[in-house]
Design an enzyme around this catalytic site. Structure first.
Site, short mmCIF file in Angstrom:
data_model
loop_
_atom_site.label_atom_id
_atom_site.label_comp_id
_atom_site.label_asym_id
_atom_site.label_seq_id
_atom_site.Cartn_x
_atom_site.Cartn_y
_atom_site.Cartn_z
N GLY A 40 0.84 -1.19 0.00
CA GLY A 40 0.00 0.00 0.00
C GLY A 40 0.87 1.24 0.00
CG HIS A 266 -19.83 11.95 4.81
ND1 HIS A 266 -20.58 13.00 4.37
CD2 HIS A 266 -18.69 12.47 5.31
CE1 HIS A 266 -19.90 14.12 4.60
NE2 HIS A 266 -18.75 13.83 5.17
NE ARG A 330 -18.22 13.20 9.04
CZ ARG A 330 -17.03 12.93 8.56
NH1 ARG A 330 -16.55 11.70 8.60
NH2 ARG A 330 -16.29 13.87 8.05
#
Ligand SMILES: Cc1cc2nc3c(=O)[nH]c(=O)nc-3n(C[C@H](O)[C@H](O)[C@H](O)COP(=O)(O)OP(=O)(O)OC[C@H]3O[C@@H](n4cnc5c(N)ncnc54)[C@H](O)[C@@H]3O)c2cc1C
Ligand code: HEM
Ligand code: HEM
Ligand code: SF4
Ligand code: F3S
Ligand code: FES
Lengths: 638, 258, 273
Positions: A40, A266, A330
């Site tokens: 990664g 979200h 949220r």
């Protein structure tokens, strides 16, 4: 048995410094004798590779992207937190620590979070030195904005492209090490297996996505920085290629997977417009500062938004939460949007969104002010939907965005497999059950720049002089064969449905049953339906083409296979956690005001799951969370 | 919003690999919603191809929000298609009309060999960064960030340059396959900031000379800026040229005299 | 089955060309494309200066004959004489002119060599599209630079053979009789057409060149940049109008011979030297 979390002793503020002093070090001249694999090249991976390379380790960095700069960290918009207190508004390491633990709904490890808050300040210094063009004030000093869940202004940003600028900074730093030969970069290389010898990580198997070549790579330690698993939902704000494969294959080899049910939704994304939709786009949360959220009061409403009189509009957040209004956290905003849409009050052609209305703000501050603040977001919205948000209210709906769960790691970021580390979104560590805005970038860079470079020495130092496991060793040849077999199997199934079909169907199940609100029947149903779909997948997936070339269907099939197993574990974890906390909302556990209700007596722990085999459910190990500094309280935004 | 749909004809470049011979194939694309993105249109066509037992079209994409720089193809003779300042993934079908024929080709440049179909290898862009597109600031050596104030205008201009997403459309659009816009964006980002000064001339020299190993020479056509999804201005190419000539002319001991 | 024993990354793309070992300054400037382009721009400025200066000089053709100490001379001939006399006490006669000429020849040579080498580089870097390009910024001028340049070069050789060396038959070329030579040459409609065509091409070359050179030289300031395009257009227009006017004026009789001018023997002799 769950390994030791290795949390250092001593007062909270001194733990990290004490620990750095206590752990074993590798002498500078000896570092080059160790080979480290970093999988990664997002914020976590690039910063770790660069720093390990600078320290002298022989680093091999892998990414399935064609360039390290394409990692999904590039897409983060909002900003990065740091306890710099440049605003003099009372911020401090302790406050950032406190906010993060509280924001995570008391499901994170205090010591890890404190360390994160401590190194946050160094990140900003490091990135500024790297040439990251942070936003500045006229006086030339760094600018800050405030972000959800915090009462101080501690978020640093670079226009709406903070993630991009930070990633480019870390990527450039890593490329410098590539140039001097300390980091060897392997692009287009997807890790498909972790290789272990005598219970320790000793290498990986990769497939070259452009040529199909299967290669084995050995190392003294492996660091996974492979991002989150939000794409299990199929539709999410994540990039199309984000996947759980690296972490999952490590899980199958024995690394515990922690808190998979902690996923973040979200609230301000653009709603789905048709059945072919491939991904969802995030609109910055800052929009909620000036926009008012509403739906029509009547389910039969057919007028255009502008023609609906105020009395017939339902400003549900303002009505239910007079104190916080449209600025509730949220998860609260998301769940309420779901409630009204489920009631049939949704807007838009598919009745799947709620209005975010700027007409009042435009009337109050003028169009120019609003344009200066949100111009680029409005433009993006118009490009995607074809609607002008200056005249019509935006339509928004929640979408999956981030995953707090991940590989279980100890204080050193080592997983339950010795020699295997996990950094960034791939681990479970710092955000508990809910992540605050602008804290993921901070965590990725903290892990990569300031934690793993020190803590990896503790594992490596005693292994000085140990030879690498030979690539001819059966552990490598067997693993290679396993990977080849799986690929050949996919190519030979010859089913009738594309991998995307299965991914979409899986995503629907996860969204419906393990999405914003979960309950026992739904979760049980999810487990059986995911299993059924998984069986169908293995019988009926159609992967055309061959292995020896770029073959996106083949790539997808491998990733979806892992998503199936992960999805099931998510359901199992959600079922097991009979409380609501942060991003995990169990309908059975809520207050009278429909707020998440925690159960600290039974669930103040991390659930770390141990793999057995595809048909045996994982076993849970609980790591009790001990709170020394922060007092547990119930959230209320009324 | 609209709920309308389009019937289109696609002419798509298909090619098995770098060495193989490629050519256009024609596919119908029916009932494409105008709200779909260009890549979603390709998704739909691919699903149909798979159903028919044919290999899907390989095309580059990832974030689908115009920031990762993975996507990119020549659409009707324009890099990233007809909408200005927009990456292919952010292009939506409402920009097309019913009955259109759309020609889709991969980026073309000698340094961007075709991997398959519409996917090309853009690794030379990384090589340019590797040559000098960085500030040497090893982890842990940094002073407090506010110790070096930077005028807002300078930081903004650096940010304009740093907005480049590395998609390679500038190369693809350039009649000379020059990578000047990409290179100049990184050079200006770093060379305009105080942090970038110590390596300023070494950087531009190394990056330009690496760039020229792979790409053509700029004759100021300006196609690159038009194609660029981030609308990186051509001015940065002039700054690149200026700094490069300076790097040859200037005695580095005097580099502090700007 | 044995694992493919590899820990090396797959060989990344090979460069199309090698990086040169640097020559000493200033030769190293000419080793890279950006440097060559800079040289092109510098020589382009020189050529542009010449073209404008030359055009301004040629405007004297319109003045026709002037009286000097009671004798009539063509103003253009006087001008030619003046050129030869430039900086005379400092340099011997025609020396400075030759210096200028060498400068000009050098500029042409470098301009053309750089053009050749960069064109080669661009051709090897480029792959053409099979579909039709939809140009947005590149214009006819920018895409035809190398062709307009080569045609201007061809014209230049013809022009020198015609008016400087007098090799082109069709009229009685006389050294130093600039005014009459021009009329002799351009009253032939075919020659006039060549001149007109060439100067149209030259203007096209300048239309892009005079814009491009600022970029190549690195002269860029956001405050003034929008003036570059206007300046280039103006320069191209000036050269177009000025230079095309000569053949037109000759054909239409605006520029004509003047019977009052008689070529004296002294003048002939001084012109020969
Ligand atoms: C739209 C969006 C906006 C966001 N905005 C913010 C924000 O404003 N502030 C904030 O703090 N956070 C934000 N986040 C969250 C944050 O961006 C991510 O959590 C963070 O960047 C993750 O970084 P990472 O390095 O862990 O992983 P990533 O950046 O996802 O990198 C993963 C890397 O692993 C590689 N990889 C994965 N699997 C394999 C494999 N099998 N083999 C080889 N390589 C592999 C990939 O190629 C890639 O290089 C946002 C997220 C999204 C989706
Ligand atoms: C009097 C004649 C000429 C003048 C005034 C002139 C002027 C210029 C100028 C000002 C430039 C811009 C330089 C830059 O951007 O670096 C230029 C570029 C160029 N010239 Fe000329 N030139 C002339 C003759 C020629 C000739 C004879 C050739 C070819 C044989 C030629 C070929 C080119 C080419 C290929 C370019 C580069 C194109 C570009 O930058 O887009 N020119 N010229
Ligand atoms: C219609 C336009 C033009 C006219 C009428 C014209 C006329 C002349 C004349 C009369 C001479 C000879 C001068 C002498 O012998 O003293 C001359 C020389 C020359 N012209 Fe032109 N010219 C024209 C355009 C051009 C252009 C466009 C170029 C360049 C590309 C050019 C380049 C030259 C050169 C290089 C010489 C030689 C100068 C020397 O001997 O020093 N001319 N021109
Ligand atoms: S300069 Fe523009 S076109 Fe070129 S790579 Fe960067 S973003 Fe793409
Ligand atoms: S299109 Fe090409 S020629 Fe230069 S100005 Fe742009 S790189
Ligand atoms: S897919 Fe990322 S920029 Fe288009």
């Amino acid at each position: 048995m769950l390994p030791e979390a290795k949390i250092p002793a001593g007062p909270m503020a001194e733990k990290w410094d004490n620990h750095k002093f206590d752990i074993k070090l590798v002498n500078p001249a000896n570092k080059r004798k160790f080979k480290v694999i970093v999988v990664g090249t997002g914020l976590a991976g690039a910063s770790a590779s660069a720093t390990l390379g600078e320290l002298g380790y022989e680093v091999h960095a892998f990414t399935f992207h064609d360039s390290p700069r394409r990692a999904h960290s590039i897409a983060a918009q909002g900003g990065i937190n740091a306890a710099k207190n440049y605003r003099n508004d009372g911020d401090s390491v302790h406050r950032l620590f406190y906010d993060t633990v509280k924001g995570g709904d008391y499901r994170s490890r205090e010591a890890n979070v404190h360390r994160l808050a401590q190194v946050s300040v160094d990140i900003i210094d490091q990135m500024a030195a790297q040439g990251v063009p942070f936003a500045r004030e006229y006086g030339g000093l760094l600018d800050n904005r405030s972000f959800g869940g915090a009462q101080v202004s501690r978020t640093f940003y670079a226009r709406g492209q903070t993630g991009q600028q930070l990633l480019l900074g870390a990527y450039q730093q890593m490329m410098r090490q590539v140039e001097v030969g300390k980091v060897t970069l392997h692009t287009n290389s997807e890790m498909l297996e972790l290789v272990m010898k005598d219970g320790e990580a000793c290498g990986i198997i990769t497939r070259d996505l452009t040529t199909g070549e299967i290669a084995a790579h050995n190392a003294h330690a492996v660091v996974l920085c492979t991002g989150g698993y939000g794409n299990v939902f199929y539709l999410s704000t994540n990039a199309m290629a984000c996947n759980v494969t690296a972490a999952w294959r490590a899980h199958r080899k024995g690394a515990y997977f922690a808190n998979p049910c902690y996923t973040q939704i979200h609230p301000t994304c653009i709603p789905v417009s048709d059945e072919f939709q491939s991904k969802l786009t995030l609109m910055s949360e800052s929009l909620r500062n000036d926009g008012r959220i509403w739906v029509p009061r009547s389910a039969d409403e057919s007028r255009s938004a502008r023609d609906i009189p105020d009395a017939e509009r339902y400003y549900y957040l303002e009505e239910k939460y007079p104190a916080f209004g449209n600025l509730v956290p949220r998860d609260v905003a998301s769940r309420n949007a779901k409630t009204v849409v489920d009631q049939g009050l949704g807007v838009g052609p598919l009745k799947n969104g709620v209005y975010l209305d700027f007409s009042e703000a435009i009337g109050r501050d003028g169009k120019d002010t609003i344009e200066a603040k949100y111009g680029n977001l409005f433009q993006m919205y118009e490009r995607i939907t074809g609607e002008d948000p200056y005249t019509l209210p935006m339509r928004i709906y929640p979408a999956t965005h981030y995953t707090m769960g991940g590989l279980w790691v100890d204080y050193n970021l080592m997983t339950s497999i010795p020699g295997l580390y996990a950094c960034g979104e791939a681990n479970f560590s710092d955000h508990g059950a809910n992540r605050l805005g602008a804290s993921a970038l901070m965590q990725g860079l903290a892990d990569g720049y300031f934690v793993i470079p020190y803590t990896i020495g503790d594992y490596l130092a005693p292994r000085l002089g140990d030879p690498l496991v030979s690539l001819d060793d059966p552990v490598f040849t067997d693993a290679t064969k396993g990977v080849r077999d799986q690929i050949n199997h996919f190519l030979s199934i010859g089913g009738t449905k594309s991998p995307d079909y299965f991914h979409r169907e899986l995503g629907k199940l996860i969204w419906d049953y393990i999405g914003m609100a979960r309950n026992q029947t739904g979760l049980e149903k999810a487990i059986s339906e995911i299993r059924a779909l998984r069986e169908e997948f293995w019988k009926d997936v159609r992967v055309l083409g061959s292995n020896d070339t770029l073959n996106s269907s083949l790539e997808k099939a491998g990733r979806i296979a892992d998503f199936f197993e992960l999805g099931e574990l998510m359901a199992r974890d959600a079922l097991d956690r009979r409380e609501s906390c942060g991003g995990h909302f169990r309908e059975e556990s809520q207050t009278e005001e429909n707020e998440a209700l925690r159960d600290d007596i039974n669930f103040a722990h991390v659930s770390a799951w141990e793999w057995h085999d595809p048909d045996t459910p994982q076993t849970k190990h609980a790591e009790e969370l001990i709170f020394e500094e922060v007092k547990l309280t119930q959230r209320s935004y009324k | 919003m609209s709920g309308e749909s389009l019937n289109l004809t696609l002419k798509v470049w298909r090619q098995d690999g770098a060495g193989a011979k490629g050519g256009f194939e024609t596919y119908p694309a029916h009932q494409i919603p105008t709200d779909a993105s260009f890549l979603e249109m390709l998704d739909v066509v691919n699903e149909q191809l798979i159903d028919a037992g044919k290999l899907p079209i390989e095309f580059p994409h990832d974030c689908r929000e115009g920031i990762c720089g993975t996507c990119g193809m020549m659409i009707n003779g324009r890099a990233h298609g007809p909408e200005m300042g927009t990456a292919t993934c952010q292009l939506h079908m409402r920009k097309f009309t019913d009955g259109d024929t759309i020609e889709i080709e991969p980026w073309r440049a000698a340094a961007f060999p075709v991997v398959r179909d519409l996917v090309v290898d853009r690794s030379p862009l990384d090589k340019i960064i590797e040559a000098g597109g960085y500030v040497s600031a090893p982890t842990g050596t940094a002073a407090d960030a506010n110790e070096m104030p930077i005028p807002k205008e300078v930081a903004d201009s650096a940010m304009d340059a740093a907005a480049c997403i590395g998609c390679g459309a500038c190369v693809a659009a350039c009649p000379n396959s020059a990578a000047q816009l990409f290179t100049s964006a990184k050079v200006w980002h770093l060379n305009s900031l105080p942090q970038g000064q110590p390596e300023r001339f070494k950087r531009v020299e190394a990056m330009v000379e690496t760039m020229e190993q792979f790409f053509g020479s700029c004759t100021n056509h300006g196609e690159c800026t038009e194609a660029c999804p981030k609308e990186i201005p051509q001015d940065f190419i002039a700054y690149l040229n200026r700094d490069y000539i300076k790097s040859k002319v200037k005695n580095r001991k005097l580099a502090s005299q700007r | 089955m044995t694992a493919p024993a590899t820990t090396k990354p797959k060989s990344s793309l090979q460069p199309l060309r090698k990086r040169r070992t640097p020559l000493p300054f200033p030769l190293n400037l000419y080793q890279t494309a950006v440097g060559k382009k800079w040289v092109m721009a510098v020589t382009g400025v020189m050529l542009l200066g010449f073209v404008l200066f030359h055009m301004a000089g040629n405007l004297k053709l319109y003045i026709g004959a002037v009286q000097e100490e009671g004798v009539y001379h063509y103003d253009a001939d006087i001008y030619g004489e003046w050129l030869r006399d430039l900086l005379v006490p400092l340099f011997p006669r025609t020396w400075f002119l030759w210096l200028l000429r060498f400068g000009l020849i050098g500029a042409f040579a470098l301009h053309i060599h750089a053009m050749y080498s960069l064109t080669r580089m661009n051709q090897s870097s480029n792959k053409v599209y099979s579909s039709k390009r939809d140009w947005l910024a590149a214009n006819f001028a920018s895409r035809s630079m190398r062709y307009s340049g080569i045609l201007v070069l061809a014209y230049l050789l013809f022009h020198l053979a015609d008016l400087t060396w007098g090799w082109i038959p069709g009229y009685d070329w006389e050294r130093g009789h600039v005014h009459e030579n021009v009329i002799g040459s351009l009253s032939n409609p075919v020659v006039a057409a060549v001149y007109i065509a060439a100067n149209v091409l030259l203007s096209i070359h300048i239309f892009h060149g005079a814009y491009s050179m600022f970029q190549s030289l690195g002269v860029s300031n956001p405050t003034y940049n929008r003036l570059r395009r206007q300046l280039a257009t103006a320069l191209a227009a000036i050269v177009l109008i000025g230079n095309v006017s000569f053949p037109v004026a000759v054909l239409t009789g605006v520029i004509d011979t003047d019977d009052r001018v008689e070529h004296s023997v002294e003048a002939e002799e001084s012109a020969q030297s």
